[in-house]
Scaffold this motif. Structure first.
Motif, PDB file in Angstrom:
ATOM      1  N   PHE A  13      -1.299  -4.015   1.231  1.00 55.40           N
ATOM      2  CA  PHE A  13      -0.267  -4.020   2.257  1.00 55.40           C
ATOM      3  C   PHE A  13      -0.554  -2.987   3.340  1.00 55.40           C
ATOM      4  CE2 PHE A  13       1.868  -5.892  -1.404  1.00 55.40           C
ATOM      5  CZ  PHE A  13       2.420  -7.030  -0.839  1.00 55.40           C
ATOM      6  N   PHE A  14      -1.080  -1.848   2.952  1.00 55.07           N
ATOM      7  CA  PHE A  14      -1.393  -0.810   3.941  1.00 55.07           C
ATOM      8  C   PHE A  14      -2.480  -1.285   4.898  1.00 55.07           C
ATOM      9  CE2 PHE A  14       0.178   1.942   0.361  1.00 55.07           C
ATOM     10  CZ  PHE A  14       1.336   2.363   1.006  1.00 55.07           C
ATOM     11  N   ASP A  15      -3.431  -2.034   4.378  1.00 58.47           N
ATOM     12  CA  ASP A  15      -4.481  -2.577   5.243  1.00 58.47           C
ATOM     13  C   ASP A  15      -3.893  -3.612   6.196  1.00 58.47           C
ATOM     14  OD1 ASP A  15      -7.278  -2.861   6.027  1.00 58.47           O
ATOM     15  OD2 ASP A  15      -7.162  -4.844   5.103  1.00 58.47           O
ATOM     16  N   TYR A  16      -2.997  -4.437   5.714  1.00 58.35           N
ATOM     17  CA  TYR A  16      -2.334  -5.410   6.583  1.00 58.35           C
ATOM     18  C   TYR A  16      -1.532  -4.706   7.681  1.00 58.35           C
ATOM     19  CZ  TYR A  16      -3.350  -9.207   3.255  1.00 58.35           C
ATOM     20  OH  TYR A  16      -3.976 -10.130   2.462  1.00 58.35           O
ATOM     21  N   ALA A  21      -0.797  -3.071  13.302  1.00 57.28           N
ATOM     22  CA  ALA A  21      -0.597  -2.011  14.286  1.00 57.28           C
ATOM     23  C   ALA A  21      -1.716  -1.997  15.320  1.00 57.28           C
ATOM     24  CB  ALA A  21      -0.505  -0.658  13.582  1.00 57.28           C
ATOM     25  N   GLU A  22      -2.938  -2.193  14.867  1.00 60.14           N
ATOM     26  CA  GLU A  22      -4.069  -2.248  15.797  1.00 60.14           C
ATOM     27  C   GLU A  22      -3.951  -3.454  16.725  1.00 60.14           C
ATOM     28  OE1 GLU A  22      -7.514  -2.224  13.325  1.00 60.14           O
ATOM     29  OE2 GLU A  22      -7.444  -0.054  12.949  1.00 60.14           O
ATOM     30  N   ASN A  23      -3.483  -4.562  16.186  1.00 54.40           N
ATOM     31  CA  ASN A  23      -3.293  -5.754  17.017  1.00 54.40           C
ATOM     32  C   ASN A  23      -2.185  -5.520  18.045  1.00 54.40           C
ATOM     33  OD1 ASN A  23      -3.917  -8.733  17.367  1.00 54.40           O
ATOM     34  ND2 ASN A  23      -1.712  -8.831  17.019  1.00 54.40           N
ATOM     35  N   ALA A  24      -1.133  -4.837  17.630  1.00 55.50           N
ATOM     36  CA  ALA A  24      -0.046  -4.513  18.553  1.00 55.50           C
ATOM     37  C   ALA A  24      -0.550  -3.642  19.701  1.00 55.50           C
ATOM     38  CB  ALA A  24       1.084  -3.811  17.808  1.00 55.50           C
ATOM     39  N   SER A  25      -1.414  -2.703  19.385  1.00 53.93           N
ATOM     40  CA  SER A  25      -1.991  -1.846  20.418  1.00 53.93           C
ATOM     41  C   SER A  25      -2.859  -2.665  21.367  1.00 53.93           C
ATOM     42  CB  SER A  25      -2.824  -0.734  19.772  1.00 53.93           C
ATOM     43  OG  SER A  25      -3.343   0.139  20.749  1.00 53.93           O
ATOM     44  N   ALA A  26      -3.595  -3.617  20.837  1.00 53.96           N
ATOM     45  CA  ALA A  26      -4.439  -4.478  21.674  1.00 53.96           C
ATOM     46  C   ALA A  26      -3.581  -5.323  22.613  1.00 53.96           C
ATOM     47  CB  ALA A  26      -5.311  -5.370  20.803  1.00 53.96           C
ATOM     48  N   VAL A  27      -2.446  -5.795  22.135  1.00 54.68           N
ATOM     49  CA  VAL A  27      -1.533  -6.581  22.971  1.00 54.68           C
ATOM     50  C   VAL A  27      -0.992  -5.730  24.113  1.00 54.68           C
ATOM     51  CG1 VAL A  27       0.665  -7.806  23.016  1.00 54.68           C
ATOM     52  CG2 VAL A  27      -0.887  -8.144  21.109  1.00 54.68           C
ATOM     53  N   GLU A 134       0.200   5.595   4.172  1.00 54.43           N
ATOM     54  CA  GLU A 134      -0.440   5.449   2.867  1.00 54.43           C
ATOM     55  C   GLU A 134      -0.603   6.782   2.137  1.00 54.43           C
ATOM     56  OE1 GLU A 134      -4.357   3.204   0.945  1.00 54.43           O
ATOM     57  OE2 GLU A 134      -4.148   3.408   3.115  1.00 54.43           O
ATOM     58  N   ASN A 135      -0.629   7.895   2.863  1.00 53.88           N
ATOM     59  CA  ASN A 135      -0.914   9.196   2.268  1.00 53.88           C
ATOM     60  C   ASN A 135       0.223  10.176   2.559  1.00 53.88           C
ATOM     61  OD1 ASN A 135      -1.988  11.729   1.508  1.00 53.88           O
ATOM     62  ND2 ASN A 135      -4.071  11.040   1.934  1.00 53.88           N
ATOM     63  N   ARG A 136       0.890  10.630   1.526  1.00 57.57           N
ATOM     64  CA  ARG A 136       2.020  11.537   1.685  1.00 57.57           C
ATOM     65  C   ARG A 136       1.658  12.826   2.432  1.00 57.57           C
ATOM     66  NH1 ARG A 136       6.492  11.109  -1.885  1.00 57.57           N
ATOM     67  NH2 ARG A 136       6.441   9.175  -3.117  1.00 57.57           N
ATOM     68  N   ARG A 137       0.399  13.239   2.325  1.00 55.95           N
ATOM     69  CA  ARG A 137      -0.013  14.484   2.975  1.00 55.95           C
ATOM     70  C   ARG A 137       0.069  14.378   4.496  1.00 55.95           C
ATOM     71  NH1 ARG A 137      -5.793  15.531   0.386  1.00 55.95           N
ATOM     72  NH2 ARG A 137      -5.856  13.274   0.771  1.00 55.95           N
TER      73      ARG A 137
END
Length: 212
Positions: A13-16, A21-27, A134-137
């Motif tokens: 899910f994190f990869d999706y 998000a990357e696609n949204a930036s491209a739009v 994906e990473n709490r840190r």
């Protein structure tokens, strides 16, 4: 449900989300390119539409994975909410682009360019912070960037107010009235996209607080 705590979680899910998000930036970048270099309108609008369809496919993959996954890395309603908010953002940009094309806008205004720039900045931040989930840190950084997204939405509100305040200043005939009215719709659609980016940030904040 106690057993679920000991089963491996499906992390795809994190990869999706990253892809979405990357696609949204491209739009958002495609919208800026359209308004900053206002030529080849049909081709540029087609690119936005193609990216919107790519976003739909990613969203479909998320929901399909959600249906077939027993243990998810986040609550199911949070996955659904974030996927939907990312999809709404892309849809809003595509709708603004569609209206620009359909209304045969002769030249974009500075207000439209400014709104597109704000949306692009928001989208860049979205693409930056979604993978941090994906990473709490990295959650502190995520929360800080979400504040910046909300600040940019406030800027978009101010630009919309300025645009609407002067919308009919040079209207002296029916053609000018129609043009001004259409620009009002486009301005509102662009501001809606900025609102959707804020919704993404708010959703991420809510997920972080919930799981902290």
């Amino acid at each position: 449900m106690v057993l679920a705590r000991f089963l491996p979680r499906d992390e795809r899910f994190f990869d999706y989300f990253r892809q979405a998000a990357e696609n949204a930036s491209a739009v958002a970048q495609a919208l800026c390119e359209l308004l900053e270099n206002y030529r080849d309108i049909e081709e540029k609008a087609r690119r936005v539409r193609d990216l919107e369809r790519k976003g739909d496919e990613i969203t479909h993959q998320i929901f399909k994975a959600l249906y077939s996954t027993f243990v998810t890395p986040l609550d199911r309603e949070d996955i659904t909410d974030l996927a939907s908010k990312l999809d709404d953002f892309v849809d809003s940009i595509e709708e603004a682009t569609r209206r620009i094309r359909l209304y045969h806008i002769d030249q974009p205004t500075e207000f439209a360019r400014h709104l597109a720039s704000i949306i692009d900045q928001q989208a860049t931040l979205v693409a930056k912070i979604v993978p941090l989930l994906e990473n709490r840190r990295h959650w502190d950084k995520l929360l800080q960037c979400s504040i910046d997204i909300n600040r940019l939405e406030g800027e978009a509100d101010d630009v919309l107010d300025q645009a609407l305040a002067s919308q009919f200043d040079d209207v002296h005939d029916i053609d000018a009235l129609i043009k001004a009215t259409r620009w009002g719709e486009i301005y509102q659609q662009l501001e809606d996209a900025a609102d959707c980016a804020e919704d993404i940030a708010d959703t991420l904040e809510r997920i972080v607080v919930k799981n902290a």
